[in-house]
Design an enzyme around this catalytic site. Structure first.
Site, PDB file in Angstrom:
ATOM      1  N   TRP A 327       0.819  -1.211   0.000  1.00 60.23           N
ATOM      2  CA  TRP A 327       0.000   0.000   0.000  1.00 60.23           C
ATOM      3  C   TRP A 327       0.853   1.261   0.000  1.00 60.23           C
ATOM      4  O   TRP A 327       0.369   2.351  -0.248  1.00 60.23           O
ATOM      5  CB  TRP A 327      -0.955   0.011   1.206  1.00 60.23           C
ATOM      6  CG  TRP A 327      -0.272   0.171   2.551  1.00 60.23           C
ATOM      7  CD1 TRP A 327       0.846  -0.486   2.991  1.00 60.23           C
ATOM      8  CD2 TRP A 327      -0.637   1.062   3.615  1.00 60.23           C
ATOM      9  NE1 TRP A 327       1.173  -0.082   4.272  1.00 60.23           N
ATOM     10  CE2 TRP A 327       0.277   0.870   4.676  1.00 60.23           C
ATOM     11  CE3 TRP A 327      -1.659   1.988   3.787  1.00 60.23           C
ATOM     12  CZ2 TRP A 327       0.208   1.564   5.876  1.00 60.23           C
ATOM     13  CZ3 TRP A 327      -1.728   2.685   4.991  1.00 60.23           C
ATOM     14  CH2 TRP A 327      -0.804   2.473   6.013  1.00 60.23           C
ATOM     15  N   ASP A 328       2.161   1.101   0.250  1.00 58.05           N
ATOM     16  CA  ASP A 328       3.105   2.216   0.236  1.00 58.05           C
ATOM     17  C   ASP A 328       2.933   3.051  -1.036  1.00 58.05           C
ATOM     18  O   ASP A 328       3.013   4.273  -1.017  1.00 58.05           O
ATOM     19  CB  ASP A 328       4.559   1.705   0.280  1.00 58.05           C
ATOM     20  CG  ASP A 328       4.866   0.812   1.463  1.00 58.05           C
ATOM     21  OD1 ASP A 328       3.973   0.077   1.909  1.00 58.05           O
ATOM     22  OD2 ASP A 328       6.018   0.818   1.932  1.00 58.05           O
ATOM     23  N   GLU A 469       1.170  -2.646  12.735  1.00 55.42           N
ATOM     24  CA  GLU A 469       1.240  -4.104  12.587  1.00 55.42           C
ATOM     25  C   GLU A 469       1.564  -4.842  13.886  1.00 55.42           C
ATOM     26  O   GLU A 469       1.554  -6.077  13.913  1.00 55.42           O
ATOM     27  CB  GLU A 469       2.302  -4.459  11.534  1.00 55.42           C
ATOM     28  CG  GLU A 469       1.895  -4.057  10.131  1.00 55.42           C
ATOM     29  CD  GLU A 469       2.999  -4.266   9.111  1.00 55.42           C
ATOM     30  OE1 GLU A 469       4.184  -4.121   9.474  1.00 55.42           O
ATOM     31  OE2 GLU A 469       2.672  -4.577   7.951  1.00 55.42           O
ATOM     32  N   LYS A 583       3.386   0.722  16.220  1.00 53.55           N
ATOM     33  CA  LYS A 583       4.514   0.764  15.300  1.00 53.55           C
ATOM     34  C   LYS A 583       4.538   2.048  14.480  1.00 53.55           C
ATOM     35  O   LYS A 583       5.582   2.641  14.255  1.00 53.55           O
ATOM     36  CB  LYS A 583       4.414  -0.442  14.368  1.00 53.55           C
ATOM     37  CG  LYS A 583       5.562  -0.547  13.382  1.00 53.55           C
ATOM     38  CD  LYS A 583       5.423  -1.792  12.533  1.00 53.55           C
ATOM     39  CE  LYS A 583       6.573  -1.915  11.560  1.00 53.55           C
ATOM     40  NZ  LYS A 583       6.397  -3.032  10.634  1.00 53.55           N
ATOM     41  N   GLN A 584       3.365   2.468  14.003  1.00 53.20           N
ATOM     42  CA  GLN A 584       3.345   3.574  13.044  1.00 53.20           C
ATOM     43  C   GLN A 584       2.001   4.292  13.084  1.00 53.20           C
ATOM     44  O   GLN A 584       1.047   3.799  13.694  1.00 53.20           O
ATOM     45  CB  GLN A 584       3.602   3.027  11.644  1.00 53.20           C
ATOM     46  CG  GLN A 584       2.523   2.095  11.117  1.00 53.20           C
ATOM     47  CD  GLN A 584       3.039   1.182  10.015  1.00 53.20           C
ATOM     48  OE1 GLN A 584       3.605   0.121  10.299  1.00 53.20           O
ATOM     49  NE2 GLN A 584       2.845   1.579   8.776  1.00 53.20           N
TER      50      GLN A 584
END
Ligand code: IFM
Length: 730
Positions: A327-328, A469, A583-584
């Site tokens: 998806w980046d 994640e 994580k993000q």
């Protein structure tokens, strides 16, 4: 110009792997790691080919690295002169990002005198199959020299070897390696012709997987001896009926054109690219270089030559992450291309349209309907993601991860990207030629994935992994649910658009997809879909059900619990899994994407809440925190995250391992994120139905920000200073 050059002026063999990423060159067809001429697979040399994958035995499918046609090393009076053998007294490696030229300059002081090697190379932007190298030698004492140069077919592979059936050839000055991939038997051909500025004896040495010229001569002091290498790379995946013939013909053509002309043609193409995409930051040289470098990284991997390819998460820097598309591309790289290279943006979304059947197969495999896009997508859209994407650092055992099964937000990202591209371009053809079909199939997938909760009279999206994640298999992840809602919304908008403007095509699509019943389902689903919202008191949006009950400890505390720095933080036993450390960017990404639907108070409260709890363990994270800070109007918060994002491949300070699996390489999503933070964040650019507005809030040190965008075929120049702003139609 300094702001266009990245260089290092000392040799440190500890930097070999990082420099391979930092000094990358490429043209979208292939990427060449920033390794030096004498390096081999041990130093991770790679000529990475876009879109050609192979599987060896039971291991992961990954992209192939072609034989290295640039291999060159030196023997002086019988002694090998190489950075791998001998410390230099001076060494410089650089990349001119304005013209896409890699250079090195090395000086050794030996018992046979001073030896200087200068090399310059480029991966042509004019001829996508061509690599050129100019390699010169100067000595200060007469000596016997052998320049060994040719094609090294013993390539670096993570899960290889991928190439077999080597045929080594040497005919009329052209040397060649033919090979085929193991799984699909696709030919891979590299041909090389070498021209010299001097007379020398030449002998060909063939190894098991290499063809090397030994150019032997007596070198006189202070004379420059130069060789020019023309390397051509073709595969059976190219639009060619005979890869071998075309490869040879291309090398011969390059020789005919000559180095200077090939060089000039290449730099003209770079000039065209920079004319549209350059971003000028005045007042801060480091930021200027960092943003240009980010753009450079995106340019060298852009699939300009093909509408069948997309961009892997690690670009063309090697085989990490299986060379797969995540998806980046849709969420982090697409905006740059949409605003500066619309054709590339179309190529990227076209890749998802082309691979729709792969997504349908994946949905069917899991017992769902519609299109469930691959978490890690390769040439046909089938999922390359392993069930065990991490290896336990202590036991060496594979760890079950649910990335492939549960990151359903990938289908929403694909729909989002198609809709954004449609809105930006206003081009209905995108929807008519497959775009609408993809969106409808994604909406259908989500309907089949959702749960209807009778007691609550609502649909919920359960058992997913959001962008963070580390927390697997969670319920009602706010980001995922919001993106699902968006998919349903644009599916209904697309249907409406077609029905009104293109009734014939509408009927054809609805009947071919058997979609009439689905329309009613989707309307109902959208009405009753639960998307977690802000808490009335705290304004915090809970990332997923139960997040609030997790242990609320600091990042430092979680880090201190690691027994090994390479330990994986998520999954069943990860140090972060039962804590609030994420994580993000997750909720923050949602708030940025749907910024018009949330109040400034909500955005601020969530930023302040989630930022200290975010590891930024993914390079996708800092840019989103930067963008939301700009949205809140807090440039002070935004700036450090911009700096982190824009320097990711310059500093190389990123995670290199997930468990024991190497995940290094370049970071195109962060490169795209740096562009977004600058243009969409600090400049506040907003394009709506072809209309441009800006809402700047520049970092304090920036005296000027200037850039171009292309909107619906028109080019605009935007100039922003701390006091003034102008949008000029060119
Ligand atoms: O897509 C990302 C994911 O969000 C975090 N792990 C790495 C992937 C590839 O960049």
């Amino acid at each position: 110009m300094k702001a266009f050059t990245v260089y290092e002026d000392k040799y440190n063999n500890k930097n070999i792997v990082n420099n391979g990423n930092k000094f990358m060159t490429g043209n979208g067809y292939m990427g060449f790691r920033g390794t030096l001429e004498e390096y081999t697979k041990n130093e991770l040399v790679a000529c990475n080919i876009s879109g050609l994958y192979d599987k060896q035995g039971d291991s992961w499918r990954e992209p192939i690295n072609a034989p290295n046609g640039l291999f060159t090393t030196l023997i002086v009076n019988g002694n090998e002169i190489s950075l791998l053998q001998l410390e230099p007294v001076e060494h410089m490696q650089s990349i001119d990002i304005k013209e896409g030229i890699h250079r090195r300059n090395t000086i050794w002081d030996t018992k046979d005198g001073k030896i200087i090697v200068k090399a310059e190379r480029f991966i042509s932007l004019e001829d996508f199959h061509l690599i050129c190298l100019k390699y010169s030698l100067i000595v200060d004492k007469q000596c016997e020299v052998v320049i060994k140069t040719g094609i090294d077919g013993d390539v670096w592979d993570i899960n290889g070897p991928h190439l077999e059936n080597y045929i080594l050839e040497d005919q009329n000055g052209l040397i060649k390696i033919l090979s085929t991939t193991q799984e699909l038997k696709v030919p891979v051909v590299v041909a090389e012709i070498c021209k010299k500025s001097f007379e020398a004896k030449e002998v060909i040495e063939k190894g098991e997987k290499s063809v090397i010229r030994c150019i032997e001569f007596k070198a006189e002091p202070n004379v420059e001896y130069t060789i020019y290498k023309y390397v051509s790379v073709y595969t059976g995946n190219d639009e060619t009926s005979n890869a071998e013939q075309d490869c040879e013909a291309n090398a011969l053509k390059a020789v005919y054109i000559g180095y200077e002309k090939a060089y000039n043609e290449h730099i003209i193409q770079w000039k065209y690219r920079w004319d549209v995409s350059d971003v000028i930051i005045e007042g801060n040289e480091e930021d200027q270089l960092a943003i240009r470098y980010s753009i450079y990284q995106l340019q060298i991997i852009a699939p300009v030559h093909s509408n069948k390819l997309s961009i892997p998460a690690r670009g063309l820097s090697g085989q990490t992450y299986k060379g797969a598309i995540f998806w980046d591309t849709e969420m982090f790289m697409l905006p740059f291309f949409l605003h500066t290279a619309p054709q590339v943006a179309l190529n990227l979304v076209n890749y998802r349209i082309r691979t729709l059947d792969g997504a349908r197969k994946k949905a069917e495999y899991y017992g769902f309907k519609g299109a469930f896009y691959a978490w890690e997508s390769q040439e046909n859209g089938e999922d390359a993601c392993s069930d065990f994407n991490v290896t336990d650092i202590f036991t060496g055992r594979p760890v079950k991860t649910y990335f492939k099964d549960k990151q359903v937000h990938i289908s929403a990202a694909v729909s989002y990207a198609i809709w954004e591209t449609y809105k930006f371009s206003g081009d209905i053809k995108l929807l008519l030629r497959g775009g609408a079909e993809v969106i409808l199939e994604c909406a259908r997938f989500f309907y089949s994935y959702a749960y209807y909760k009778e007691d609550k009279d609502r649909y919920e999206i359960l058992d997913v992994i959001g962008p963070d994640e580390y927390h697997e298999r969670v319920n009602n992840n706010a980001y995922t649910s919001k993106m699902v809602y968006h998919t349903l919304d644009v599916a209904l908008q697309a249907l409406e658009l077609l029905k009104k403007g293109y009734p014939k095509e509408y009927l054809e699509l609805v009947s071919r997809l058997n979609y009439s019943v689905e329309i009613a389902n989707i309307i109902k689903f959208k009405e009753k879909l639960y998307v977690p919202g802000p808490d009335k008191k705290t304004l915090i949006i809970e990332q997923f059900d139960g997040y609030e009950k997790l242990e609320d400890c600091s990042l430092t505390e979680v880090k201190s619990r690691l027994l090994d720095p390479k330990e994986y933080w998520g999954g069943g036993h990860g140090v972060a899994s039962n804590t609030k450390i994420i994580k993000q960017a997750d909720v923050i990404l949602m708030l940025y994407l749907f910024r018009n639907q949330y109040s400034q108070e909500v955005k601020k409260a969530n930023w302040e809440y989630y930022e200290p709890r975010t590891e930024h363990g993914s390079s996708l994270s800092p840019c989103i925190y930067s963008l939301l800070s700009c949205e809140i109007g807090n440039e002070k918060w935004a700036y450090p995250f911009f700096v982190k994002t824009a320097n990711v491949d310059l500093t190389g300070e990123t995670k290199q391992f997930a468990g024991s699996i190497y995940i290094g390489g370049t970071h195109p999503a962060a490169n795209g994120g740096a562009w977004m933070a600058t243009i969409l964040g600090f400049a506040g650019l907003n394009v709506k139905v072809g209309e441009i507005t800006i809402n700047p809030n520049l970092p304090k040190t920036w005296t000027k920000l200037s850039f171009n965008v292309i909107v619906r075929g028109e080019k605009y120049l935007i100039n922003i200073t701390q006091k003034d702003q102008k949008i000029i139609k060119l």
